[in-house]
Design a protein around this motif. Structure first.
Motif, short mmCIF file in Angstrom:
data_model
loop_
_atom_site.label_atom_id
_atom_site.label_comp_id
_atom_site.label_asym_id
_atom_site.label_seq_id
_atom_site.Cartn_x
_atom_site.Cartn_y
_atom_site.Cartn_z
N UNK A 112 0.82 -1.23 0.01
CA UNK A 112 0.05 0.01 0.21
C UNK A 112 0.91 1.21 -0.13
N UNK A 113 1.87 1.33 0.61
CA UNK A 113 2.91 2.27 0.79
C UNK A 113 3.30 2.89 -0.79
N UNK A 114 3.21 1.95 -1.96
CA UNK A 114 3.49 2.52 -3.20
C UNK A 114 2.56 3.51 -3.46
N UNK A 115 0.97 2.90 -3.43
CA UNK A 115 0.12 3.97 -3.49
C UNK A 115 0.03 5.31 -2.96
N UNK A 116 0.27 5.17 -1.63
CA UNK A 116 0.18 6.20 -0.51
C UNK A 116 1.44 7.14 -1.08
N UNK A 117 2.48 6.54 -1.30
CA UNK A 117 3.75 7.66 -1.59
C UNK A 117 3.47 8.39 -2.79
N UNK A 118 2.89 7.98 -3.88
CA UNK A 118 2.40 8.98 -4.93
C UNK A 118 1.35 9.81 -4.44
N UNK A 119 0.42 9.44 -3.58
CA UNK A 119 -0.66 10.60 -3.29
C UNK A 119 0.22 11.63 -2.59
N UNK A 120 0.92 11.10 -1.49
CA UNK A 120 1.81 12.35 -0.75
C UNK A 120 2.69 13.01 -1.52
N UNK A 121 3.27 12.44 -2.82
CA UNK A 121 4.21 13.21 -3.42
C UNK A 121 3.38 14.37 -4.39
N UNK A 122 1.98 13.83 -4.63
CA UNK A 122 1.13 14.73 -5.51
C UNK A 122 0.80 16.18 -4.23
N UNK A 123 1.01 15.99 -3.22
CA UNK A 123 0.72 17.03 -2.23
C UNK A 123 1.96 17.83 -1.70
N UNK A 124 3.09 17.20 -2.44
CA UNK A 124 4.47 18.09 -2.09
C UNK A 124 5.42 17.25 -1.23
N UNK A 125 4.96 16.24 -0.67
CA UNK A 125 5.68 15.65 0.10
C UNK A 125 6.81 14.47 -0.44
N UNK A 126 7.84 14.09 0.12
CA UNK A 126 8.75 13.47 -0.57
C UNK A 126 9.62 12.63 0.36
N UNK A 127 10.62 11.74 -0.51
CA UNK A 127 11.51 10.88 0.19
C UNK A 127 12.45 11.76 1.20
N UNK A 128 12.41 13.17 1.08
CA UNK A 128 13.27 13.99 1.74
C UNK A 128 12.60 14.83 2.81
N UNK A 129 11.16 14.93 2.37
CA UNK A 129 10.38 15.79 3.39
C UNK A 129 9.06 15.17 3.68
N UNK A 130 8.73 14.91 4.77
CA UNK A 130 7.36 14.49 5.15
C UNK A 130 6.61 13.27 4.65
#
Length: 191
Positions: A112-130
């Motif tokens: 599930x993290x794969x999908x959630x990471x994409x959603x978070x990235x769309x909000x401006x969060x990344x592997x380096x922040x948030x």
């Protein structure tokens, strides 16, 4: 694709609890939604990972370690000025030799993290922040495969205990997300 027998049985035994948690996590479309998600996942993962760090795994897992995200999760909370959950809710697993069920829930979350990471990235969060914890899990998919292989060969496997532990973990996670949602509503409610 046919799943290996133990994995298939656990998936069936935990279906309702898993769906209830997924419905509660939902999709986050705003930064505020993501902060609620982050508070919920922290209230779940931090106590469970603390419990795991103090207990041994079955011998079949001696050359494998669960994908823990405690440090990344704490950094994400700090990035978003979100307080860590209080220590008042330690994880207490049920009786029996069912830790494989707990690991099934934790390691399965990398899917599930794969999908959630994409959603978070769309909000401006990344592997380096948030969203470090999500990207860490999404990159660690090989750990899920390694766990799945070991799960099928562990000796002394108790299918009922594993299902009970997995359902307990899903219920504990659901409670954590409900608490985070309730706390958020209490903060936003005018007096």
């Amino acid at each position: 694709m046919d799943l290996p027998p133990r994995r298939s049985a656990l998936k069936e035994a935990t279906w309702s609890a898993h769906m209830a948690l997924d419905a509660l996590v939902g999709s986050f479309g705003t930064a505020a939604d993501y902060r609620r998600y982050l508070a919920g996942i922290a209230a779940f993962r931090l106590p469970v990972e603390a419990w795991l760090s103090k207990n041994s795994l079955p011998p079949a897992f001696s050359d494998w370690q669960p994908g823990l995200v405690r440090d990344e999760l704490k950094a994400d909370l700090a990035d978003l000025d979100t307080p860590e959950p209080p220590d008042g809710r330690p994880f207490s697993p049920p009786e029996g030799e069912g830790v494989v069920g707990l690991l099934y829930v934790l390691e399965g979350s990398s899917l599930g993290a794969r999908l959630l990471a994409k959603r978070a990235e769309a909000l401006g969060f990344s592997a380096e922040f948030g969203a470090r914890h999500l990207f860490s899990q999404a990159r660690n998919f090989s750990n899920w495969r390694a766990f799945s292989e070991r799960m099928e060969i562990v000796r002394g496997y108790d299918a009922r205990a594993a299902a009970h532990w997995a359902n307990t973990a899903f219920d504990y996670a659901r409670d954590a997300f409900e608490s985070a949602l309730n706390a958020d509503h209490a903060v936003r409610r005018p007096d």
